[in-house]
Every structure is written in C-alpha cells, then in structure tokens.
Motif scaffolding. Structure first.
Motif, mmCIF file in Angstrom:
data_model
loop_
_atom_site.group_PDB
_atom_site.id
_atom_site.type_symbol
_atom_site.label_atom_id
_atom_site.label_comp_id
_atom_site.label_asym_id
_atom_site.label_seq_id
_atom_site.Cartn_x
_atom_site.Cartn_y
_atom_site.Cartn_z
ATOM 1 N N UNK A 68 31.999 36.857 34.825
ATOM 2 C CA UNK A 68 33.246 37.560 34.518
ATOM 3 C C UNK A 68 33.114 39.017 34.943
ATOM 4 N N UNK A 69 34.202 39.602 35.413
ATOM 5 C CA UNK A 69 34.189 41.036 35.717
ATOM 6 C C UNK A 69 34.072 41.781 34.385
ATOM 7 N N UNK A 70 33.125 42.693 34.321
ATOM 8 C CA UNK A 70 32.943 43.497 33.113
ATOM 9 C C UNK A 70 33.710 44.795 33.279
ATOM 10 N N UNK A 71 34.628 45.055 32.356
ATOM 11 C CA UNK A 71 35.450 46.258 32.396
ATOM 12 C C UNK A 71 35.339 46.980 31.057
ATOM 13 N N UNK A 72 35.419 48.288 31.122
ATOM 14 C CA UNK A 72 35.285 49.126 29.926
ATOM 15 C C UNK A 72 36.449 50.113 29.906
ATOM 16 N N UNK A 73 37.283 50.010 28.871
ATOM 17 C CA UNK A 73 38.454 50.877 28.749
ATOM 18 C C UNK A 73 38.336 51.670 27.455
ATOM 19 N N UNK A 117 52.744 55.197 30.346
ATOM 20 C CA UNK A 117 52.175 56.195 31.269
ATOM 21 C C UNK A 117 50.844 55.748 31.862
ATOM 22 N N UNK A 118 50.100 54.873 31.157
ATOM 23 C CA UNK A 118 48.778 54.488 31.649
ATOM 24 C C UNK A 118 48.561 52.983 31.783
ATOM 25 N N UNK A 119 49.502 52.171 31.345
ATOM 26 C CA UNK A 119 49.321 50.716 31.389
ATOM 27 C C UNK A 119 49.078 50.208 32.810
ATOM 28 N N UNK A 120 49.843 50.698 33.780
ATOM 29 C CA UNK A 120 49.675 50.242 35.162
ATOM 30 C C UNK A 120 48.275 50.588 35.682
ATOM 31 N N UNK A 121 47.764 51.780 35.348
ATOM 32 C CA UNK A 121 46.406 52.153 35.756
ATOM 33 C C UNK A 121 45.372 51.207 35.157
ATOM 34 N N UNK A 122 45.577 50.812 33.906
ATOM 35 C CA UNK A 122 44.648 49.887 33.250
ATOM 36 C C UNK A 122 44.678 48.536 33.959
ATOM 37 N N UNK A 123 45.867 48.037 34.246
ATOM 38 C CA UNK A 123 45.999 46.730 34.924
ATOM 39 C C UNK A 123 45.382 46.785 36.323
ATOM 40 N N UNK A 124 45.565 47.890 37.039
ATOM 41 C CA UNK A 124 44.948 48.037 38.362
ATOM 42 C C UNK A 124 43.426 48.069 38.231
ATOM 43 N N UNK A 125 42.930 48.762 37.224
ATOM 44 C CA UNK A 125 41.470 48.830 36.986
ATOM 45 C C UNK A 125 40.905 47.436 36.715
ATOM 46 N N UNK A 126 41.613 46.647 35.935
ATOM 47 C CA UNK A 126 41.150 45.292 35.617
ATOM 48 C C UNK A 126 41.089 44.434 36.877
ATOM 49 N N UNK A 127 42.038 44.618 37.770
ATOM 50 C CA UNK A 127 42.086 43.825 39.001
ATOM 51 C C UNK A 127 41.022 44.198 40.023
ATOM 52 N N UNK A 128 40.486 45.432 39.936
ATOM 53 C CA UNK A 128 39.478 45.875 40.896
ATOM 54 C C UNK A 128 38.246 44.986 40.820
ATOM 55 N N UNK A 129 37.651 44.761 41.976
ATOM 56 C CA UNK A 129 36.401 43.978 42.006
ATOM 57 C C UNK A 129 35.249 44.819 41.697
#
Length: 174
Positions: free
Chosen positions: A99-104, A162-174
């Motif tokens: 799984x891609x590991x992401x930290x927000x 204001x930041x939701x789209x940035x979070x979704x883009x971050x999650x999609x990054x490989x």
C-alpha cells in the motif's frame, strides 16, 4: 491501495478531513477515539490505567488496520501521531501489503481556536474537552513525522475546501 496516517492535535480537523477523504475514495477509517471510547464504555467505572487503555486501544486499531490492508482496502488511521512506533508500524504494514504510505498532518497552531473547537464539538468519552496552552504547544511540537517519505501538512485553520484537493492529489502521487 493506500494507507494514510493522519496526525495533528485533538481538535485540529483530523476526523473531519478523514471523513471527507473516505467519502470521496471509499477508504475505511480506523478512528482511535472510537476504539478507546468503546473500551471505556465497556469497563464502566473501573479504574483502568491510562497506559493500559492506550496500549489496548492501539493494539485493536492496528489489528483492524492490518486486517483491512490484507483485504486490499484503502485505510485511513485517524489518531494523533505522538509516538515513533506509529510511524514504524504504519510504514511496515504499508510495505507488507504493498500500500502507498501517506502521512497527512492537520496543523493548527492557534491555541484559542483549538480551545474553541474542543469545547464546541460533540465529544466521545475518550476525547479531551480542553487543554492548557503549555500542553498544546508541547504536543504540537512533539508530533512525529516519517523521514523516509514526503509528508503533507495542511493548514486546518482554513476551510477544508481550501486544502482538500491538495490532499487528494498527494494521496494519488506514487
């Protein structure tokens, strides 16, 4: 598949952001406050030591996270991240299940706003309703972050749009 480790002081917006991400992506949320509150409700007035309560609820959380990752679900872990072991465990399980590991991190360095949010939210029994400025400042600065990946810090004093789209883009990054 992804695993998101949320971070931030209580009242900073982790749960709100987790729910929005889950609604959009279909991810499963493991909310530490739910497991901890459930244990507190189960034991009633028993005097369970806080360290034991924390260990028990985190063990339950990690068991559920592993189960859902093993079934190829996207998972969001909604919990403050004050211990390096949480980073290690999240990274390890992500690697184990590919799984891609992401930290927000929901970052809100405003004691007055945090106090207002804590007092006005609908609260579970495990959640704090107030804090001192000293405890707040210490905890904001003690949040643990992984060194091996790019983390995303959002200014959760802003509206989530204001930041939701940035979070979704971050999650999609490989």
């Amino acid at each position: 598949m992804f695993f998101i480790q949320m971070s931030g002081f209580p009242g900073s917006g982790k749960s709100t952001l987790s729910r929005r991400i889950a609604k959009i992506t279909g991810a499963i949320i493991i909310d530490h406050d739910i497991s901890k509150s459930s244990i507190l409700k189960s034991i009633g007035d028993s005097n369970l030591e806080l360290k034991v309560l924390g260990m028990t609820s985190y063990n339950m959380d990690w068991a559920l996270i592993e189960f859902y990752l093993s079934q190829s679900y996207d998972v969001i872990f909604d919990s403050p991240c004050f211990y390096p072991e949480m980073i290690e465990r999240g990274s390890s399980l992500s690697k184990k299940y590919n799984a891609k590991y992401k930290y927000v991190e929901c970052y809100l360095n405003d004691y007055q706003e945090i106090s207002k949010r804590l007092q006005n939210r609908e609260r579970m029994i495990s959640q704090i309703s107030d804090t001192s400025e000293e405890v707040f400042k210490n905890n904001v600065n003690e949040s643990k972050r992984p060194n091996h990946i790019q983390c995303l810090r959002v200014d959760s004093s802003q509206p989530i749009e204001k930041y939701l789209k940035n979070v979704l883009n971050y999650i999609d990054e490989e």
